[in-house]
Design a protein around this motif. Structure first.
Motif, PDB file in Angstrom:
ATOM      1  N   VAL A 287       0.812  -1.216   0.000  1.00 26.36           N
ATOM      2  CA  VAL A 287       0.000   0.000   0.000  1.00 26.36           C
ATOM      3  C   VAL A 287       0.849   1.270   0.000  1.00 26.36           C
ATOM      4  O   VAL A 287       0.650   2.175  -0.821  1.00 26.36           O
ATOM      5  CB  VAL A 287      -0.968  -0.006   1.210  1.00 26.36           C
ATOM      6  CG1 VAL A 287      -1.590   1.373   1.421  1.00 26.36           C
ATOM      7  CG2 VAL A 287      -2.054  -1.044   1.007  1.00 26.36           C
ATOM      8  N   GLN A 288       1.794   1.404   0.914  1.00 25.14           N
ATOM      9  CA  GLN A 288       2.502   2.678   1.082  1.00 25.14           C
ATOM     10  C   GLN A 288       3.523   2.945  -0.019  1.00 25.14           C
ATOM     11  O   GLN A 288       3.784   4.100  -0.351  1.00 25.14           O
ATOM     12  CB  GLN A 288       3.181   2.715   2.443  1.00 25.14           C
ATOM     13  CG  GLN A 288       2.199   2.777   3.606  1.00 25.14           C
ATOM     14  CD  GLN A 288       2.891   2.984   4.940  1.00 25.14           C
ATOM     15  OE1 GLN A 288       4.086   2.725   5.080  1.00 25.14           O
ATOM     16  NE2 GLN A 288       2.150   3.454   5.929  1.00 25.14           N
ATOM     17  N   THR A 289       4.107   1.907  -0.597  1.00 21.57           N
ATOM     18  CA  THR A 289       5.179   2.099  -1.573  1.00 21.57           C
ATOM     19  C   THR A 289       4.743   1.898  -3.017  1.00 21.57           C
ATOM     20  O   THR A 289       5.408   2.381  -3.930  1.00 21.57           O
ATOM     21  CB  THR A 289       6.331   1.127  -1.289  1.00 21.57           C
ATOM     22  OG1 THR A 289       5.864  -0.226  -1.481  1.00 21.57           O
ATOM     23  CG2 THR A 289       6.848   1.294   0.131  1.00 21.57           C
ATOM     24  N   GLY A 290       3.654   1.171  -3.244  1.00 18.93           N
ATOM     25  CA  GLY A 290       3.250   0.845  -4.616  1.00 18.93           C
ATOM     26  C   GLY A 290       4.058  -0.282  -5.227  1.00 18.93           C
ATOM     27  O   GLY A 290       3.949  -0.538  -6.433  1.00 18.93           O
ATOM     28  N   GLU A 291       4.868  -0.972  -4.420  1.00 11.01           N
ATOM     29  CA  GLU A 291       5.660  -2.087  -4.949  1.00 11.01           C
ATOM     30  C   GLU A 291       4.748  -3.275  -5.269  1.00 11.01           C
ATOM     31  O   GLU A 291       3.972  -3.714  -4.418  1.00 11.01           O
ATOM     32  CB  GLU A 291       6.730  -2.518  -3.948  1.00 11.01           C
ATOM     33  CG  GLU A 291       7.834  -1.511  -3.757  1.00 11.01           C
ATOM     34  CD  GLU A 291       8.956  -2.037  -2.871  1.00 11.01           C
ATOM     35  OE1 GLU A 291       8.838  -3.187  -2.378  1.00 11.01           O
ATOM     36  OE2 GLU A 291       9.944  -1.304  -2.659  1.00 11.01           O
ATOM     37  N   ILE A 292       4.852  -3.783  -6.484  1.00 14.04           N
ATOM     38  CA  ILE A 292       4.089  -4.966  -6.889  1.00 14.04           C
ATOM     39  C   ILE A 292       4.832  -6.183  -6.360  1.00 14.04           C
ATOM     40  O   ILE A 292       5.905  -6.539  -6.851  1.00 14.04           O
ATOM     41  CB  ILE A 292       3.941  -5.021  -8.417  1.00 14.04           C
ATOM     42  CG1 ILE A 292       3.147  -3.808  -8.915  1.00 14.04           C
ATOM     43  CG2 ILE A 292       3.259  -6.327  -8.850  1.00 14.04           C
ATOM     44  CD1 ILE A 292       3.101  -3.666 -10.424  1.00 14.04           C
ATOM     45  N   LYS A 293       4.276  -6.816  -5.341  1.00 13.13           N
ATOM     46  CA  LYS A 293       4.951  -7.938  -4.686  1.00 13.13           C
ATOM     47  C   LYS A 293       4.676  -9.269  -5.383  1.00 13.13           C
ATOM     48  O   LYS A 293       5.445 -10.230  -5.228  1.00 13.13           O
ATOM     49  CB  LYS A 293       4.532  -8.039  -3.219  1.00 13.13           C
ATOM     50  CG  LYS A 293       4.684  -6.758  -2.415  1.00 13.13           C
ATOM     51  CD  LYS A 293       6.064  -6.121  -2.568  1.00 13.13           C
ATOM     52  CE  LYS A 293       7.174  -6.932  -1.940  1.00 13.13           C
ATOM     53  NZ  LYS A 293       8.484  -6.256  -2.025  1.00 13.13           N
ATOM     54  N   ALA A 294       3.588  -9.360  -6.124  1.00 15.30           N
ATOM     55  CA  ALA A 294       3.267 -10.602  -6.845  1.00 15.30           C
ATOM     56  C   ALA A 294       2.306 -10.261  -7.965  1.00 15.30           C
ATOM     57  O   ALA A 294       1.453  -9.385  -7.830  1.00 15.30           O
ATOM     58  CB  ALA A 294       2.648 -11.635  -5.902  1.00 15.30           C
ATOM     59  N   ILE A 295       2.453 -10.966  -9.090  1.00 15.23           N
ATOM     60  CA  ILE A 295       1.554 -10.782 -10.228  1.00 15.23           C
ATOM     61  C   ILE A 295       1.460 -12.104 -10.966  1.00 15.23           C
ATOM     62  O   ILE A 295       2.469 -12.773 -11.200  1.00 15.23           O
ATOM     63  CB  ILE A 295       2.056  -9.653 -11.164  1.00 15.23           C
ATOM     64  CG1 ILE A 295       1.115  -9.493 -12.356  1.00 15.23           C
ATOM     65  CG2 ILE A 295       3.484  -9.868 -11.607  1.00 15.23           C
ATOM     66  CD1 ILE A 295       1.407  -8.246 -13.182  1.00 15.23           C
ATOM     67  N   SER A 296       0.237 -12.513 -11.297  1.00 14.99           N
ATOM     68  CA  SER A 296       0.041 -13.810 -11.943  1.00 14.99           C
ATOM     69  C   SER A 296      -0.987 -13.683 -13.056  1.00 14.99           C
ATOM     70  O   SER A 296      -2.012 -13.006 -12.900  1.00 14.99           O
ATOM     71  CB  SER A 296      -0.419 -14.846 -10.915  1.00 14.99           C
ATOM     72  OG  SER A 296      -0.596 -16.114 -11.524  1.00 14.99           O
ATOM     73  N   ASN A 297      -0.715 -14.319 -14.184  1.00 16.52           N
ATOM     74  CA  ASN A 297      -1.622 -14.359 -15.326  1.00 16.52           C
ATOM     75  C   ASN A 297      -1.706 -15.797 -15.820  1.00 16.52           C
ATOM     76  O   ASN A 297      -0.741 -16.316 -16.385  1.00 16.52           O
ATOM     77  CB  ASN A 297      -1.113 -13.459 -16.456  1.00 16.52           C
ATOM     78  CG  ASN A 297      -1.075 -12.001 -16.068  1.00 16.52           C
ATOM     79  OD1 ASN A 297      -2.073 -11.304 -16.132  1.00 16.52           O
ATOM     80  ND2 ASN A 297       0.098 -11.532 -15.639  1.00 16.52           N
ATOM     81  N   LEU A 298      -2.827 -16.441 -15.584  1.00 13.96           N
ATOM     82  CA  LEU A 298      -3.002 -17.840 -15.961  1.00 13.96           C
ATOM     83  C   LEU A 298      -4.189 -17.971 -16.899  1.00 13.96           C
ATOM     84  O   LEU A 298      -5.221 -17.330 -16.714  1.00 13.96           O
ATOM     85  CB  LEU A 298      -3.225 -18.712 -14.719  1.00 13.96           C
ATOM     86  CG  LEU A 298      -2.118 -18.724 -13.662  1.00 13.96           C
ATOM     87  CD1 LEU A 298      -2.541 -19.546 -12.454  1.00 13.96           C
ATOM     88  CD2 LEU A 298      -0.818 -19.264 -14.239  1.00 13.96           C
ATOM     89  N   GLU A 299      -4.037 -18.817 -17.916  1.00 14.09           N
ATOM     90  CA  GLU A 299      -5.140 -19.086 -18.832  1.00 14.09           C
ATOM     91  C   GLU A 299      -5.119 -20.551 -19.252  1.00 14.09           C
ATOM     92  O   GLU A 299      -4.073 -21.205 -19.230  1.00 14.09           O
ATOM     93  CB  GLU A 299      -5.082 -18.174 -20.052  1.00 14.09           C
ATOM     94  CG  GLU A 299      -3.855 -18.338 -20.911  1.00 14.09           C
ATOM     95  CD  GLU A 299      -3.794 -17.328 -22.064  1.00 14.09           C
ATOM     96  OE1 GLU A 299      -3.262 -17.694 -23.114  1.00 14.09           O
ATOM     97  OE2 GLU A 299      -4.277 -16.188 -21.886  1.00 14.09           O
TER      98      GLU A 299
END
Length: 703
Positions: A287-299
């Motif tokens: 929240v405070q930093t905007g750092e994307i800690k995880a991202i997933s794209n599955l199909e």
């Protein structure tokens, strides 16, 4: 007679001498022409050959997780070949060592594609045909090739065995498909150059560059600066001499946390399978930093028969549905249309506006702004927006522009799109479109932009920029650190952000909240909003297939993380699909003590540790007796442990990814050491055998 023979011999001799003189004269003439007449031309050509420079491709930088774990890096691989046409190979020596060599090759082959007999037949055929390039294995590591050189017959000198290797450079991802689409891929960039003088075309390589994800977005930093080399003639040979050394690319430390990435992917994959969805995307952000800690794209992939890493839907535009309503409510709070979120607005079940009805499955006769968000009222959100912008439909979009909603994030994710809102004319068509925009239709908004605004709500109105890059370094030395960047210092006032947080809290915890049945948890208090949007079919009309979203943050009292989940075609509602994914991610983070909590005990809502547990269980009769007799417990029960026998034997982890295999073995109590990258092809302890706790098991990995 003798005189006649002498004449014939002399004639032949003179003829031979004449030919030799003519040939010598031609050689002398050509030598003179080359060294004197055309000397300057040959000297110029020689200079061009020796002075011409060639490009040295730089070492591409690594992509790292937030703790320095390698997510992508260049690796050297070797293709092992044998020159069976080599004059140094002796047939009797080859045949003497052939049985042992073939046994070694069959055992060494990770795919077990050939038996020792098949290896023998192929080698004998290659030797009979004197093949100069017989391939044994490809994509071997340096250690694997060195091991191959110790096999019978190959441990002879290279001239006697014919064994050699072709070196190749490849980009590897040790964690397999984990965040693979966001990390991206590289490929060789080539051009075809046409030479007018010769009439020929030749292919010119410009090195390996990124074509998706971070590899593409940050290619200029990862690639480095090419060097220059020149051909130099030494005493015995010619070499390429570096005149301008290549500069390696930056190592890029991302914000990705491997542990959180694993949790997010596992929960998204599990729900996709459970709900038979077509694809899903999820992003977890600090929240405070905007750092994307995880991202997933599955199909879903028909050929693989499973969900695989797909296109990066997190940055592509879609009609968001009702997750747009809190953003519309933020506009209404900021422009003063809504001041009191508890004051009632007349809504109803159907509203006919400009000849186009809006139906409200969640509505009521009169609802407050809090209830409009809680019950997801289309009519309520439309009426609030129309009151502010009914006489200027495009004013809604203009207000979002002022708030920075359309500004690009430059997050580091390749293919990032900006939100698309049409400019609305001041007529009935524009007014109807305005009402649809208010609750998430006739727009295209990437899930990442929805998450950015919800994150601002959680962050007291501070609109930080989501980003994937944490710092740059070269040769192990930090070069620069990427600071927190704000799209707007305050996209809304802290007071309005607090009101919006209360509205989102009601969605989960209110008596009529659209997510109350699925997202509530006694351990982690979550706030957020469901969203459903029907998709347009090939006929240009809305069909029955839905995109299902949930966006929110947790813990509610002091938000640490925000998260958005979007799924297509799930067989259940938004709260029961996307909402459950977010809740399960939050619960797993709580269980690991990642929410500023202690994960070894539970604290009640009043802040006190429960006085006594309510259930006692053990798989041992002696332990149960000790509990009952030793400390006066009368409720201890003996329960059978599921798979108790199986937990004492080595599991089969061949074919699993490194993280899956390590997790499975460590849960059994074994110590794990790995060699290589990719998937497990060999384990040192045979599956099914018994082991002692803490025993070491070695895993051989290969892509």
């Amino acid at each position: 007679m003798k005189q006649s023979n002498k004449k014939h011999i002399l004639a032949r001799y003179l003829l031979v001498v004449g030919f030799m003189l003519m040939f010598s004269s031609l050689i002398i003439y050509d030598t003179f022409k080359t060294t004197v007449i055309y000397a300057h031309q040959w000297e110029s050509k020689a200079d061009s050959l020796w002075l011409d420079t060639t490009e040295i491709e730089p070492e591409r930088g690594k992509i790292l997780a937030d703790n320095g774990t390698v997510l992508a890096a260049n690796m050297n691989f070797f293709t092992a070949r044998v020159d069976f046409g080599s004059a140094g190979i002796k047939d009797d020596t080859l045949r003497r060592y052939l049985p042992a060599l073939c046994d070694s090759l069959a055992a060494f082959d990770p795919n077990k594609s050939k038996t020792a007999a098949q290896w023998k037949a192929e080698i004998l055929e290659a030797r009979a045909k004197r093949k100069t390039s017989f391939r044994l294995f490809k994509k071997l590591s340096h250690n694997e090739f060195e091991h191959l050189k110790q096999f019978p017959f190959f441990n002879k000198r290279q001239r006697e065995s014919g064994l050699y290797a072709e070196k190749q450079n490849a980009r590897c991802k040790p964690y397999g498909m984990m965040a693979s689409r966001s990390i991206g891929n590289v490929s060789e960039r080539v051009d075809t150059v046409y030479n007018k003088a010769t009439g020929r075309r030749r292919i010119v390589s410009h090195g390996y560059h990124g074509h998706s994800g971070l590899e593409m977005a940050l290619d200029s930093l990862l690639y480095g600066v090419p060097g220059k080399a020149q051909n130099i003639q030494l005493t015995n040979n010619a070499v390429k001499w570096s005149i301008v050394p290549a500069i390696s690319g930056y190592d890029i430390t991302t914000t990705i946390n491997v542990q959180l990435q694993d949790i997010l992917e596992e929960e998204l994959s599990s729900m996709l399978k459970e709900s038979n969805a077509r694809w899903g995307t999820a992003v977890l952000m600090q929240v405070q930093t905007g750092e994307i800690k995880a991202i997933s794209n599955l199909e879903w992939n028909e050929e693989a028969g499973d969900y695989v890493e797909g296109r990066n839907n997190a940055v592509l535009g879609y009609e968001p549905g009702s997750v747009m309503k809190p953003i519309s409510m933020m506009v209404a709070l900021e422009n003063g249309t809504v001041k009191n979120i508890d004051a009632k607005w007349e809504t109803g079940a159907v509203w006919n506006y400009c000849g186009r009805p809006i139906k409200d499955p969640h509505g009521g006769a009169a609802l407050s702004p809090r209830e409009i968000i809680e019950m997801s009222s289309n009519i309520g959100m439309s009426k609030i927006t129309v009151q502010a912008y009914g006489n200027n439909p495009d004013g809604f979009r203009q207000q979002l522009v002022k708030m920075g909603f359309f500004e690009p994030y430059h997050s580091g994710i390749g293919g990032e799109m900006e939100p698309k809102f049409a400019h609305l004319p001041n007529n009935n068509g524009g007014r109807v479109a305005l009402t649809r925009m208010a609750f998430g239709y006739t727009t295209e908004i990437p899930p990442l932009h929805i998450l950015g605004m919800y994150n601002a709500i959680a962050n007291d109105g501070k609109y930080v920029c989501p980003h994937l890059v944490k710092k740059l370094s070269r040769a192990g030395e930090p070069d620069s650190i990427v600071p927190v960047r704000y799209i707007r210092r305050q996209v809304c006032s802290p007071e309005n952000a607090a009101k919006l947080r209360q509205c989102l809290h009601d969605v989960v915890w209110g008596p009529h909240g659209t997510a109350r049945k699925w997202v509530q948890s006694d351990l982690v208090e979550i706030a957020g909003k469901t969203g459903t949007a029907y998709i347009i079919g090939k006929d240009g009309r809305y069909g029955s297939t839905k995109r299902l979203a949930f966006c929110g943050f947790f813990p509610y009292s002091h938000p640490l993380y925000s998260c958005v989940v979007l799924m297509l075609g799930a067989d259940r509602g938004a709260g029961a699909s996307s909402g459950v994914v977010l809740k399960n991610v939050a619960l797993k983070m709580y269980a690991r003590g990642l929410l500023d909590n202690k994960s070894d005990y539970r604290v009640t809502a009043a802040g006190h540790v429960p006085a006594a547990p309510t259930l006692y269980a053990t798989d041992s009769k002696s332990r149960a007796a000790n509990l009952n007799n030793g400390i006066g417990l009368k409720t201890a029960k003996v329960l059978a442990r599921p798979g108790a026998g199986a937990s004492k034997v080595v599991p089969n982890v061949v074919g699993l990814s490194a993280r899956e295999a390590i997790g499975r073995l460590e849960r059994r109590g074994m110590t794990v050491r790995t060699q290589g990258y990719g998937y497990v092809v060999e384990q040192s302890l045979a599956p099914g055998q018994r082991f002692t706790r803490g025993e070491m098991v070695y895993l051989k990995l290969k892509n």
